[in-house]
Design a protein around this motif. Structure first.
Motif, short mmCIF file in Angstrom:
data_model
loop_
_atom_site.label_atom_id
_atom_site.label_comp_id
_atom_site.label_asym_id
_atom_site.label_seq_id
_atom_site.Cartn_x
_atom_site.Cartn_y
_atom_site.Cartn_z
N PHE A 99 0.84 -1.19 0.00
CA PHE A 99 0.00 0.00 0.00
C PHE A 99 0.88 1.25 0.00
N ASN A 100 0.28 2.38 -0.36
CA ASN A 100 0.93 3.69 -0.31
C ASN A 100 2.18 3.76 -1.17
N ILE A 101 2.10 3.19 -2.35
CA ILE A 101 3.21 3.28 -3.30
C ILE A 101 2.96 4.49 -4.18
N ASP A 102 3.99 5.32 -4.37
CA ASP A 102 3.84 6.52 -5.19
C ASP A 102 3.50 6.14 -6.63
N GLU A 103 2.60 6.93 -7.21
CA GLU A 103 2.21 6.71 -8.60
C GLU A 103 3.35 7.16 -9.52
N PRO A 104 3.63 6.39 -10.56
CA PRO A 104 4.64 6.85 -11.53
C PRO A 104 4.09 8.03 -12.34
N THR A 105 4.97 8.93 -12.70
CA THR A 105 4.55 10.08 -13.50
C THR A 105 4.63 9.72 -14.97
N GLY A 106 3.84 10.40 -15.79
CA GLY A 106 3.88 10.17 -17.24
C GLY A 106 2.82 9.18 -17.67
N GLU A 107 2.71 9.06 -18.96
CA GLU A 107 1.68 8.21 -19.56
C GLU A 107 2.21 6.84 -19.95
N GLU A 108 3.53 6.60 -19.72
CA GLU A 108 4.09 5.32 -20.14
C GLU A 108 3.47 4.18 -19.33
N LYS A 109 3.56 2.99 -19.91
CA LYS A 109 3.00 1.80 -19.25
C LYS A 109 3.86 1.47 -18.04
N GLU A 110 3.20 1.22 -16.90
CA GLU A 110 3.96 0.95 -15.68
C GLU A 110 4.29 -0.53 -15.59
N ASP A 111 5.46 -0.83 -15.05
CA ASP A 111 5.90 -2.20 -14.84
C ASP A 111 5.78 -2.47 -13.34
N THR A 112 4.66 -3.09 -12.95
CA THR A 112 4.40 -3.28 -11.52
C THR A 112 5.41 -4.22 -10.88
N THR A 113 5.92 -5.19 -11.62
CA THR A 113 6.93 -6.10 -11.07
C THR A 113 8.20 -5.33 -10.74
N GLU A 114 8.61 -4.46 -11.63
CA GLU A 114 9.83 -3.67 -11.40
C GLU A 114 9.63 -2.72 -10.21
N ILE A 115 8.44 -2.13 -10.09
CA ILE A 115 8.16 -1.23 -8.97
C ILE A 115 8.25 -1.98 -7.65
#
Length: 165
Positions: A99-115
């Motif tokens: 929980f409480n993970i900062d949102e990535p900025t920008g419109e690129e596709k997020e890699d949740t595994t990498e986060i």
């Protein structure tokens, strides 16, 4: 002549009495017929009551059987609900929620595994988490929010949680 007249009176009296007896006989026959009709009706009603008693007994037995079946189905439903809860719990035992993970900025596709791997190494200080932790799948829970710093949820699944040592 007087004898004849007196005989005639006696005969008239007897004829009146005979007429009265015939009337009484007819009324008695009528009463007997009505009484027989009442007896027939009473027999019919008695037969109907006996039939209804038999039907009531059958319905009572049927109701008891249905109650038994309903109770059996309720017990089976409870057992199945408990089984579903157990299966859900077993399927979630290797899941981790962050929980409480900062949102990535920008419109690129997020890699949740990498986060998640970066969080494990940077925030939880697990050395070499990219090689030690196997993530089967990861995804966000809920829609992506704009201009937020926290409140997002992510989920990751590992095969063996004890590999983090």
């Amino acid at each position: 002549m007087e004898d004849l007249h007196s005989m005639m009176e006696v005969m008239m009296t007897q004829m009146k009495k005979q007429d009265k007896l015939d009337t009484i006989k007819a009324k008695l026959q009528s009463f007997e017929n009505e009484l027989q009709g009442v007896k027939d009706s009473l027999n019919f009603v008695h037969a109907e009551v006996e039939e209804l008693k038999k039907g009531g007994t059958a319905h009572k037995e049927s109701a008891e059987e249905l109650k038994s079946k309903v109770q059996m189905l309720l017990n089976e439903n409870t057992r199945l609900n408990n089984s579903v809860i157990d299966l859900k719990a077993r399927s979630m035992r290797d899941n981790l929620l962050f929980f409480n993970i900062d949102e990535p900025t920008g419109e690129e596709k997020e890699d949740t595994t990498e986060i998640i791997l970066a969080l494990l190494e940077d925030k939880l200080e697990i050395p070499d988490a990219r090689n030690k932790v196997k993530i089967d799948r990861s995804h966000r829970l809920g829609p992506k929010r704009r201009n937020t710093q926290s409140g997002q949820q992510r989920q990751q699944t590992t095969n063996k949680p004890d590999q983090l040592s």
